[in-house]
Design an enzyme around this catalytic site. Structure first.
Site, mmCIF file in Angstrom:
data_model
loop_
_atom_site.group_PDB
_atom_site.id
_atom_site.type_symbol
_atom_site.label_atom_id
_atom_site.label_comp_id
_atom_site.label_asym_id
_atom_site.label_seq_id
_atom_site.Cartn_x
_atom_site.Cartn_y
_atom_site.Cartn_z
ATOM 1 N N GLY A 101 2.293 2.510 10.714
ATOM 2 C CA GLY A 101 3.271 3.573 10.545
ATOM 3 C C GLY A 101 3.937 4.004 11.845
ATOM 4 O O GLY A 101 4.603 5.030 11.898
ATOM 5 N N LYS A 129 0.212 4.214 -0.303
ATOM 6 C CA LYS A 129 -0.407 5.433 0.239
ATOM 7 C C LYS A 129 -0.128 6.602 -0.721
ATOM 8 O O LYS A 129 0.024 6.369 -1.924
ATOM 9 C CB LYS A 129 0.081 5.699 1.661
ATOM 10 C CG LYS A 129 -0.066 4.448 2.547
ATOM 11 C CD LYS A 129 0.041 4.712 3.997
ATOM 12 C CE LYS A 129 -0.131 3.398 4.755
ATOM 13 N NZ LYS A 129 -0.160 3.568 6.197
ATOM 14 N N GLU A 155 -5.723 -4.503 10.483
ATOM 15 C CA GLU A 155 -4.681 -3.507 10.701
ATOM 16 C C GLU A 155 -4.988 -2.714 11.965
ATOM 17 O O GLU A 155 -5.760 -1.747 11.929
ATOM 18 C CB GLU A 155 -4.615 -2.539 9.513
ATOM 19 C CG GLU A 155 -4.257 -3.192 8.206
ATOM 20 C CD GLU A 155 -3.620 -2.201 7.234
ATOM 21 O OE1 GLU A 155 -2.554 -2.527 6.708
ATOM 22 O OE2 GLU A 155 -4.180 -1.108 7.038
ATOM 23 N N HIS A 205 -9.577 1.460 4.626
ATOM 24 C CA HIS A 205 -8.311 1.664 5.339
ATOM 25 C C HIS A 205 -8.558 2.652 6.487
ATOM 26 O O HIS A 205 -9.332 3.593 6.345
ATOM 27 C CB HIS A 205 -7.239 2.193 4.384
ATOM 28 C CG HIS A 205 -5.876 2.192 5.014
ATOM 29 N ND1 HIS A 205 -5.484 3.168 5.900
ATOM 30 C CD2 HIS A 205 -4.849 1.309 4.936
ATOM 31 C CE1 HIS A 205 -4.251 2.878 6.324
ATOM 32 N NE2 HIS A 205 -3.849 1.754 5.756
ATOM 33 N N SER A 254 3.139 -1.929 10.388
ATOM 34 C CA SER A 254 4.583 -2.007 10.655
ATOM 35 C C SER A 254 5.176 -3.387 10.382
ATOM 36 O O SER A 254 6.057 -3.839 11.105
ATOM 37 C CB SER A 254 4.886 -1.548 12.084
ATOM 38 O OG SER A 254 4.509 -0.192 12.263
ATOM 39 N N ASN A 269 0.874 -1.167 0.000
ATOM 40 C CA ASN A 269 0.000 0.000 0.000
ATOM 41 C C ASN A 269 0.916 1.223 0.000
ATOM 42 O O ASN A 269 1.458 1.588 1.028
ATOM 43 C CB ASN A 269 -0.891 -0.021 1.255
ATOM 44 C CG ASN A 269 -1.688 1.265 1.418
ATOM 45 O OD1 ASN A 269 -1.793 2.064 0.492
ATOM 46 N ND2 ASN A 269 -2.251 1.460 2.607
ATOM 47 N N GLU A 278 -6.967 5.064 7.538
ATOM 48 C CA GLU A 278 -6.734 6.475 7.201
ATOM 49 C C GLU A 278 -7.946 7.061 6.487
ATOM 50 O O GLU A 278 -8.265 8.250 6.645
ATOM 51 C CB GLU A 278 -5.449 6.606 6.365
ATOM 52 C CG GLU A 278 -4.217 6.380 7.245
ATOM 53 C CD GLU A 278 -3.017 5.796 6.529
ATOM 54 O OE1 GLU A 278 -2.963 5.813 5.287
ATOM 55 O OE2 GLU A 278 -2.109 5.295 7.229
HETATM 56 P P1 PGA Z 1 2.646 0.398 7.631
HETATM 57 O O1 PGA Z 1 1.200 0.638 6.999
HETATM 58 O O2 PGA Z 1 3.168 -0.901 7.100
HETATM 59 O O3 PGA Z 1 3.456 1.579 7.170
HETATM 60 O O4 PGA Z 1 2.466 0.374 9.110
HETATM 61 C C1 PGA Z 1 0.329 -0.426 6.761
HETATM 62 C C2 PGA Z 1 -0.954 0.110 6.156
HETATM 63 O O5 PGA Z 1 -1.411 1.180 6.566
HETATM 64 O O6 PGA Z 1 -1.538 -0.525 5.248
#
Ligand code: PGA
Length: 244
Positions: free
Chosen positions: A172, A11, A166, A95, A208, A9, A97
């Site tokens: 992140g 982003k 998640e 997601h 992460s 992903n 976000e």
């Molecule tokens: P990350 O994000 O691996 O940077 O923690 C995962 C995601 O949001 O899909």
């Protein structure tokens, strides 16, 4: 045994030049592997680039969101049928976000999953609790509520879904759920999916994931792969995760 699905992903990251380098390294480094699928979900403007670079490779691609509507006066939105035109296999929906910053509710996420599926895409539906919800002991209730909305919307088509767990506190942040914490939630999701006749749906873990923790996460019974954010922007790291 279910295979493994590893989805990057990106982003809101990338540029034509940076993507060309990253996709070049991925295609050079990844060969078709039985039981392992690799995919990247890129920003909309780069779908054509992904299609051009990945079409003749074993790497699939997709989008990070999709409209719940099929067409019409929805300024700024992108329809599932448009994603299909650019060769997408996947669309991430829900997601955290999107839920957090753009107000995507359970109902909207479910409608997006339905629209994606109707157009022939595989929705990757994300669920996950915040740290406050985990501390309140509400993890199960939250992820089951989020999953329920999607299951109701998809009904007998739920078998075509991918689900990603998640935990919001692990995205992140460098803070990963332990394999046991992730497995516990995945087992709960698996049980609910099985009740809906969709027990074989791939269940990805995200938050992460790195090359050095991927193997222990993917070794869990109910973890069928990963949704990878930050680490998917580095070819070497992403490929190491894909091989873990
Ligand atoms: P990350 O994000 O691996 O940077 O923690 C995962 C995601 O949001 O899909």
């Amino acid at each position: 045994m279910r295979g493994k699905l590893i989805v990057g992903n990106w982003k809101m990251n990338g540029s034509l030049a940076a993507n060309a380098a990253l996709l070049g390294e991925l295609t050079a480094g990844w060969t078709a592997t039985p039981g392992r699928e690799l995919a990247v979900c890129v920003p909309y403007p780069y779908l054509m680039q992904a299609q051009a670079e990945l079409s003749s490779t074993p790497i699939a691609w997709g989008a990070q969101d999709v409209s719940e509507h099929a067409a019409g006066a929805y300024t700024g939105e992108v329809a599932a049928a448009m994603l299909v035109e650019f060769g997408c296999r996947y669309a991430i929906v829900g997601h955290s976000e999107r839920r957090q910053f753009y107000g995507d509710t359970d109902a909207v996420v479910a409608a997006k999953a339905k629209a994606a599926l109707a157009a022939g895409l595989t929705p990757i539906a994300c669920v996950g609790e915040t740290l406050a919800e985990r501390d309140d002991g509400a993890t199960e209730a939250v992820v089951l509520r989020q999953l329920e909305a999607v299951l109701v919307a998809l009904a007998d088509k739920a078998t075509q879904l991918v689900v990603a767990y998640e935990p919001v506190w692990a995205i992140g942040t460098g803070r990963t759920a332990t394999p046991a914490q992730a497995q516990a939630v995945h087992a709960t999701l698996r049980a609910r999916l099985a009740k809906a006749g969709a027990g074989a749906v791939p269940l990805l873990y995200g938050g992460s994931v790195k090359a050095d923790n991927a193997a222990s996460l993917f070794a869990q019974t109910d973890i069928d792969g990963g949704l990878i954010g930050g680490a998917s922007l580095k070819a070497g790291e992403f490929l190491a995760i894909a091989r873990a």
